[in-house]
Design a protein around this motif. Sequence first.
Motif, PDB file in Angstrom:
ATOM      1  N   LEU A   2      -8.632  68.925 -73.725  1.00 42.82           N
ATOM      2  CA  LEU A   2      -8.259  68.702 -75.119  1.00 42.82           C
ATOM      3  C   LEU A   2      -9.211  67.675 -75.756  1.00 42.82           C
ATOM      4  O   LEU A   2      -9.475  66.642 -75.157  1.00 42.82           O
ATOM      5  CB  LEU A   2      -6.854  68.108 -75.079  1.00 42.82           C
ATOM      6  CG  LEU A   2      -5.859  68.289 -76.194  1.00 42.82           C
ATOM      7  CD1 LEU A   2      -5.608  69.763 -76.445  1.00 42.82           C
ATOM      8  CD2 LEU A   2      -4.565  67.586 -75.794  1.00 42.82           C
ATOM      9  N   THR A   3      -9.716  67.955 -76.956  1.00 41.12           N
ATOM     10  CA  THR A   3     -10.520  66.916 -77.620  1.00 41.12           C
ATOM     11  C   THR A   3      -9.588  66.002 -78.425  1.00 41.12           C
ATOM     12  O   THR A   3      -8.431  66.351 -78.678  1.00 41.12           O
ATOM     13  CB  THR A   3     -11.540  67.524 -78.602  1.00 41.12           C
ATOM     14  OG1 THR A   3     -10.809  68.090 -79.695  1.00 41.12           O
ATOM     15  CG2 THR A   3     -12.390  68.580 -77.932  1.00 41.12           C
ATOM     16  N   GLN A   5      -9.817  65.302 -81.536  1.00 39.44           N
ATOM     17  CA  GLN A   5      -9.513  65.951 -82.808  1.00 39.44           C
ATOM     18  C   GLN A   5      -8.369  66.955 -82.646  1.00 39.44           C
ATOM     19  O   GLN A   5      -7.459  67.011 -83.479  1.00 39.44           O
ATOM     20  CB  GLN A   5     -10.773  66.671 -83.312  1.00 39.44           C
ATOM     21  CG  GLN A   5     -10.660  67.109 -84.751  1.00 39.44           C
ATOM     22  CD  GLN A   5     -11.993  67.554 -85.318  1.00 39.44           C
ATOM     23  OE1 GLN A   5     -12.964  67.772 -84.584  1.00 39.44           O
ATOM     24  NE2 GLN A   5     -12.056  67.692 -86.635  1.00 39.44           N
ATOM     25  N   GLU A   6      -8.410  67.721 -81.561  1.00 38.91           N
ATOM     26  CA  GLU A   6      -7.325  68.675 -81.300  1.00 38.91           C
ATOM     27  C   GLU A   6      -6.008  67.944 -81.071  1.00 38.91           C
ATOM     28  O   GLU A   6      -4.946  68.371 -81.522  1.00 38.91           O
ATOM     29  CB  GLU A   6      -7.654  69.545 -80.070  1.00 38.91           C
ATOM     30  CG  GLU A   6      -8.693  70.603 -80.362  1.00 38.91           C
ATOM     31  CD  GLU A   6      -9.311  71.211 -79.100  1.00 38.91           C
ATOM     32  OE1 GLU A   6      -9.978  72.230 -79.239  1.00 38.91           O
ATOM     33  OE2 GLU A   6      -9.119  70.666 -77.982  1.00 38.91           O
ATOM     34  N   GLU A   9      -3.813  67.072 -83.988  1.00 40.67           N
ATOM     35  CA  GLU A   9      -3.047  68.170 -84.587  1.00 40.67           C
ATOM     36  C   GLU A   9      -1.793  68.513 -83.785  1.00 40.67           C
ATOM     37  O   GLU A   9      -0.971  69.310 -84.215  1.00 40.67           O
ATOM     38  CB  GLU A   9      -3.918  69.419 -84.734  1.00 40.67           C
ATOM     39  CG  GLU A   9      -5.120  69.247 -85.661  1.00 40.67           C
ATOM     40  CD  GLU A   9      -4.741  68.910 -87.108  1.00 40.67           C
ATOM     41  OE1 GLU A   9      -3.561  69.114 -87.485  1.00 40.67           O
ATOM     42  OE2 GLU A   9      -5.621  68.428 -87.851  1.00 40.67           O
TER      43      GLU A   9
ATOM     44  N   GLY B 171     -15.757  66.420 -81.125  1.00 39.47           N
ATOM     45  CA  GLY B 171     -14.308  66.233 -81.275  1.00 39.47           C
ATOM     46  C   GLY B 171     -13.789  64.911 -80.745  1.00 39.47           C
ATOM     47  O   GLY B 171     -12.587  64.745 -80.563  1.00 39.47           O
TER      48      GLY B 171
END
Lengths: 76, 259
Positions: A2-3, A5-6, A9, B171
């Motif tokens: 998982l990044t 940024q993800e 969310e 990211g």
Amino acid sequence: MLTCQELTELVTDYLENRMSFMDRLRFRVHIGMCRHCRAYLDQMRKTIRTLGELSAEPIPPAIRDELLARFRDWKR
Amino acid sequence: MTLTDPQVASVGLSEQEARTKGIDLMVSKLPLSYVPRALAARETRGFIKLIADRRMNRLVGAHILGTEAGEMIQEPTLAITHGIKVDDLAAAFHPYLTLAEGIKLAAQTFTKDVKKLQGRSGLKTWIFSILTNRAKTRGRRDKRSVPFSVLSGLDPEDEPAVHRSRFTSSGGWAPPPERWDEDTPERLLLGSETRALIDHAIAELPAGQRAVITLRDIEGLDLAEICNILEISGTNQRVLLHRARAKIRSALEQHLHRP
């Protein structure tokens, strides 16, 4: 993996307990390793807590009257 | 029945008597703080305790402590005398916002977790339903106002929780979020400036997001209750809540880290 940024969310689903077991696990692994995302999650929790401490707006008189009228009707 | 304050009223067997008789028991104890009428009257001292025979599914005893216990004992008295089934008692119509409703809630407590019953927030849910219906009616009357369907509609543009500029191309955080002190919310709310800022941020939200975050985070309703009041799906609601919270967080962040 998982990044960050993800992850931002997925925070609401995480906090509201709406995640599958595996997604939750992935989320927690990331949080365990990443102090920035820990800080983000913590900010989000404090935001929610702050909102919870806002006092409710007073009920406008017109609506209060309508509510009282409905109480009376309903009693009949 | 004893006319103390609060009153005590009992009918049938006590829990101990029933146990001595070797009955397979179910016991349900509901504090009056879970009964909407008691909450509305600000008189939540006491409880309703129902004792039932599990195999027969029938009440064998009822014990009530509360200001109107004497009035409330009548229904369990009839239920015991005439062998009314616990399920029937739990399903029977009881008007909302009456103490009699407490008997129904107590009967439901045999099979459901009391904290998940709608009792505690029932009054709020009911009021919000009225307000929402009002807004819907007004929306139809007044063409200029925003159509109420926007509550369920998602905003057309993609709104990330955190602006893209805060992340690297892979990211990861570029300028990472700062740590907020433990007392941040309390300290923040001391300032009327911050309060105004949060109010403003909430007011700026699209109608659907504003409705969901208000009901969930400010008023503390359950997700399921909010779905019912606003007539939107669970998924829809989570997206709205997610976006709304992200915007409020972002507003607070800008406020806290002003140069």
